[in-house]
Design a protein around this motif. Structure first.
Motif, PDB file in Angstrom:
ATOM      1  N   LYS A  27      -5.209  -6.825  -1.438  1.00 27.94           N
ATOM      2  CA  LYS A  27      -4.016  -6.326  -0.635  1.00 27.94           C
ATOM      3  C   LYS A  27      -4.280  -4.798  -0.299  1.00 27.94           C
ATOM      4  O   LYS A  27      -5.286  -4.378  -0.739  1.00 27.94           O
ATOM      5  CB  LYS A  27      -2.656  -6.458  -1.462  1.00 27.94           C
ATOM      6  N   ILE A  28      -3.150  -4.222   0.328  1.00 26.41           N
ATOM      7  CA  ILE A  28      -3.272  -2.749   0.517  1.00 26.41           C
ATOM      8  C   ILE A  28      -2.367  -2.103  -0.324  1.00 26.41           C
ATOM      9  O   ILE A  28      -1.239  -2.257  -0.166  1.00 26.41           O
ATOM     10  CB  ILE A  28      -3.200  -2.308   1.901  1.00 26.41           C
ATOM     11  N   ASP A  29      -3.040  -1.334  -1.310  1.00 26.34           N
ATOM     12  CA  ASP A  29      -2.146  -0.700  -2.034  1.00 26.34           C
ATOM     13  C   ASP A  29      -2.380   0.611  -2.098  1.00 26.34           C
ATOM     14  O   ASP A  29      -3.764   1.421  -2.311  1.00 26.34           O
ATOM     15  CB  ASP A  29      -2.602  -1.039  -3.737  1.00 26.34           C
ATOM     16  N   GLU A  30      -1.484   1.625  -1.439  1.00 25.79           N
ATOM     17  CA  GLU A  30      -1.401   2.982  -1.195  1.00 25.79           C
ATOM     18  C   GLU A  30      -1.722   3.705  -2.432  1.00 25.79           C
ATOM     19  O   GLU A  30      -2.277   4.760  -2.485  1.00 25.79           O
ATOM     20  CB  GLU A  30      -0.402   3.460  -0.522  1.00 25.79           C
ATOM     21  N   GLU A  64       1.823  -7.845   6.714  1.00 23.55           N
ATOM     22  CA  GLU A  64       1.533  -6.513   7.344  1.00 23.55           C
ATOM     23  C   GLU A  64       0.285  -5.965   6.777  1.00 23.55           C
ATOM     24  O   GLU A  64      -0.243  -5.441   7.530  1.00 23.55           O
ATOM     25  CB  GLU A  64       2.736  -5.587   7.045  1.00 23.55           C
ATOM     26  N   ASP A  65      -0.064  -6.100   5.801  1.00 23.33           N
ATOM     27  CA  ASP A  65      -1.570  -6.000   5.057  1.00 23.33           C
ATOM     28  C   ASP A  65      -2.388  -6.597   5.985  1.00 23.33           C
ATOM     29  O   ASP A  65      -3.710  -5.881   6.434  1.00 23.33           O
ATOM     30  CB  ASP A  65      -1.417  -6.346   3.769  1.00 23.33           C
ATOM     31  N   LYS A 102      -3.110  -5.102   9.114  1.00 21.80           N
ATOM     32  CA  LYS A 102      -3.907  -3.945   9.266  1.00 21.80           C
ATOM     33  C   LYS A 102      -5.579  -4.078   9.237  1.00 21.80           C
ATOM     34  O   LYS A 102      -6.181  -3.858   9.999  1.00 21.80           O
ATOM     35  CB  LYS A 102      -3.677  -3.056   7.956  1.00 21.80           C
ATOM     36  N   SER A 109       4.796  -6.008   3.427  1.00 17.39           N
ATOM     37  CA  SER A 109       3.686  -5.939   2.645  1.00 17.39           C
ATOM     38  C   SER A 109       3.580  -6.005   1.272  1.00 17.39           C
ATOM     39  O   SER A 109       5.004  -5.999   0.649  1.00 17.39           O
ATOM     40  CB  SER A 109       2.834  -4.362   2.986  1.00 17.39           C
ATOM     41  N   SER A 110       2.688  -6.122   0.448  1.00 22.30           N
ATOM     42  CA  SER A 110       2.678  -6.505  -0.869  1.00 22.30           C
ATOM     43  C   SER A 110       3.394  -5.452  -1.924  1.00 22.30           C
ATOM     44  O   SER A 110       3.849  -5.772  -2.942  1.00 22.30           O
ATOM     45  CB  SER A 110       1.420  -7.204  -1.495  1.00 22.30           C
ATOM     46  N   SER A 125       2.748  -1.718  -3.930  1.00 19.50           N
ATOM     47  CA  SER A 125       2.079  -0.702  -4.747  1.00 19.50           C
ATOM     48  C   SER A 125       2.363  -1.000  -6.248  1.00 19.50           C
ATOM     49  O   SER A 125       3.460  -1.162  -6.387  1.00 19.50           O
ATOM     50  CB  SER A 125       1.781   0.577  -4.453  1.00 19.50           C
ATOM     51  N   PRO A 165      -2.357 -10.291  -0.063  1.00 24.54           N
ATOM     52  CA  PRO A 165      -2.058  -9.578   1.200  1.00 24.54           C
ATOM     53  C   PRO A 165      -0.903 -10.296   1.965  1.00 24.54           C
ATOM     54  O   PRO A 165      -1.210 -11.455   2.114  1.00 24.54           O
ATOM     55  CB  PRO A 165      -3.351  -9.330   2.114  1.00 24.54           C
ATOM     56  N   THR A 181      -8.235   1.217  -0.958  1.00 24.78           N
ATOM     57  CA  THR A 181      -9.060   0.577   0.008  1.00 24.78           C
ATOM     58  C   THR A 181     -10.002   1.533   0.840  1.00 24.78           C
ATOM     59  O   THR A 181      -9.488   2.562   1.181  1.00 24.78           O
ATOM     60  CB  THR A 181      -8.078  -0.026   1.039  1.00 24.78           C
TER      61      THR A 181
END
Ligand SMILES: [Zn+2]
Ligand SMILES: [Zn+2]
Length: 556
Positions: free
Chosen positions: A169-172, A375-376, A379, A208-209, A211, A372, A180
């Motif tokens: 997934k995208i974890d900021e 939205e993930d 991207k 999105s998933s 953080s 994800p 990532t």
């Protein structure tokens, strides 16, 4: 056709049309002469339908039968659905294994448990590292997920690049580990990506998933208001979550106690790999009893209601060291995996009955998914722009939706694959070129068995219908000696029948035997079958059950 008739193919032996049991193959070479790599080799967990079976593995026959063409196993991350089968199936494959340090540490343990000395077959790859296997030039690409060291694989071949995302997934702000590697992903996209094999688990989730940072904030808000004992359950492998529990506990002046074997094991392995270095030492569960109840946070295994894990035992009052009382708190920092609802709600209800507070993701921000959401995915598609999309890590409905999504994202060739299909990715347009053996094998105790094994048929039959064994002693001159020995297990009978049943069965045995010449061994099979059917009929008349029957004829 390019490069002397060489082609690049993909095949999943597990993980397409299902969540779990991932086993991906990439092949390169002339048709029929491919050299292969395996990406991930996981298990799936059984439901209660198969008595005695907990772990299910992909059938590796297709690749095991040509292990001389197998270049290696490349692992993306240490979740059980990606590495769980390795120690069970490796003896049939005998090839090098590549993994980053934490994944390698978990894999090593698995081999140790199986008493296999994996030695130099296990090769450690550094994060962002590279492995070259035949025509495959494989770059590890750092992603974020719900475990330490999740990696995608950018696999460069003479026919183009494939990005195998595995789980992500995208974890900021993943709390532990790098973010990532967007730079690498955009570079890949710019150079051109032939195909992306991608996670479909959360394709139905909008947004999105989120953080791991959100969970840290969420748990602090929830925990600081709590009195008495706090029990938290989550997946042991989510080390960022484990660190969160330690950090939040410290902030509110509590100690952490790790409860359950895998929670302690992952803690040790993570420490060995230089994670979890700046947290307070946990308290042993036996010592926790001496601590005031408002000074403790217990982090437990069993977030999916697994019967033998710590949480289920705490809920049913059989845990040796941890007893909860009215006004204690239990927090599920986890998601309910479909299929586990029944046993988890039983645990929720057990706690609620004892006036213990239960919190789950249904009523608090205490969990985020590792896969994800749309939205993930958007991207990732914008970075990679793949020509071909192969959705995996999803049930049929997830994969179908992922295909629609990929079309919206402008992917030219979204392909829904089934396990066992060999897809030629290049040259030419992607298409199915072959179908190979695939399926499931079960881990039954220590033994791997086929899913149509006689062992399981018998066990199912016994579980549903009970068991009857009758031993008949036959003398040299063909006479029955003594009474037959009768054993009945798991067969219900009303009281009057219970005392009579052995006599009734004896009569059936004697009457049946009278119709045979017991000296004639040619009649033996027929005699056994007739005894089986006559005895089963009697039991069916009395109890409505048709038990599994075993007849022994003993000659002396
Ligand atoms: Zn995973
Ligand atoms: Zn997975």
């Amino acid at each position: 056709m390019a490069k002397g008739g060489q082609e690049l193919v993909y095949c999943s032996l597990g993980g397409a049309g299902e969540i779990g049991m991932n086993l991906n193959l990439f092949g390169y070479g002339k048709p029929g002469e491919y050299k292969w790599i395996i990406v991930d080799i996981g298990v799936t967990f059984s439901d209660d339908n198969i008595p005695g079976i907990e772990v299910i593995l992909p059938n590796p026959e297709f690749i095991a039968n040509q292990k001389e063409n197998l270049l290696g196993i490349v692992l993306t991350h240490a979740h059980e659905d990606h590495v769980g089968a390795i120690a069970h199936l490796w003896p049939m494959l005998e090839c090098p294994i590549y993994a980053t340090p934490f994944t390698a540490a978990i894999v090593k343990e698995k081999f140790k448990e199986k008493k296999i000395n994996i030695g130099s077959y296990l090769k450690i790859v550094k994060l962002g590292g590279n492995v070259k296997l035949g025509a495959f030039d494989i770059d590890y690409v750092t992603l974020t997920h719900s475990i330490l060291e999740p990696n995608g694989l950018a696999i460069t071949t003479p026919e183009g690049v494939v990005l195998h995302t595995a789980d992500w997934k995208i974890d900021e702000d993943p709390l532990i580990g790098e973010k990532t590697d967007v730079k690498k992903l955009t570079e890949l996209g710019k150079k051109g990506v032939l195909a992306m094999v991608c996670d479909s688990t959360n394709i139905f989730n909008l947004g999105s998933s989120g953080s791991e940072r959100l969970v840290r904030t969420g748990l602090l808000t929830v925990l600081e208001k709590m009195k008495n004992r706090i029990v938290i359950t989550s997946f042991a492998s989510n080390v960022a979550r484990m660190e969160t529990v330690f950090k939040v506990a410290e902030k509110i002046g509590r100690h952490v106690c790790l409860v359950g074997r895998s929670m302690n094991r992952i803690y040790e392995l993570a420490r060995q790999c230089n994670y979890l270095q700046d947290i307070k030492v946990p308290i042993d569960v036996r010592d926790s009893k001496k601590m005031p109840k408002n000074k403790m946070v217990f982090l437990c295994t069993g977030s999916q209601g697994e019967q033998r894990a710590a949480l289920a035992r705490i809920a049913n009052g059989t845990h040796p060291d941890l007893h909860l009382e009215k006004d204690d708190n239990v927090i599920f920092s986890s998601r309910i995996i479909p299929g586990n609802e029944k046993r988890l709600y039983k645990i929720f209800n057990d706690f609620s009955k004892s006036e213990i507070n239960v919190l789950s993701e249904e009523n608090s921000m205490i969990h985020v998914s590792g896969h994800p959401a749309r939205e993930d995915l958007k991207k990732m598609y914008s970075w990679i722009k793949p020509k071909i999309l192969i959705p995996v890590h999803g049930e049929q409905r997830h994969m179908a939706e992922h295909i629609n999504f990929a079309k919206e994202m402008g992917v030219k060739f979204p392909i829904k694959v089934s396990n066992g299909e060999i897809i030629r990715l290049a040259p030419g347009e992607p298409q199915v070129v072959d179908k190979v053996t695939w399926g499931r094998v079960y881990l039954d105790g220590k033994v791997l068995i086929d899913n149509d094994s006689q062992v399981l048929k018998e066990r199912r039959n016994m579980a549903a219908n009970g068991y009857m064994e009758i031993t008949v002693l036959i003398s040299k001159n063909g006479e029955i000696k003594n009474n037959p020995i009768i054993t009945l297990k798991g067969i219900p009978l009303i009281e009057e029948d219970e005392s009579e049943i052995e006599y009734d069965l004896e009569d059936v045995v004697m009457d049946t035997c009278k119709t045979f010449n017991l000296n004639n061994s040619k009649q033996e099979k027929n005699l056994i079958d007739t005894l089986k059917s006559n005895c089963r009929k009697l039991i069916n008349d009395k109890s409505g059950k048709k038990p599994l029957v075993n007849i022994n004829l003993v000659r002396f």
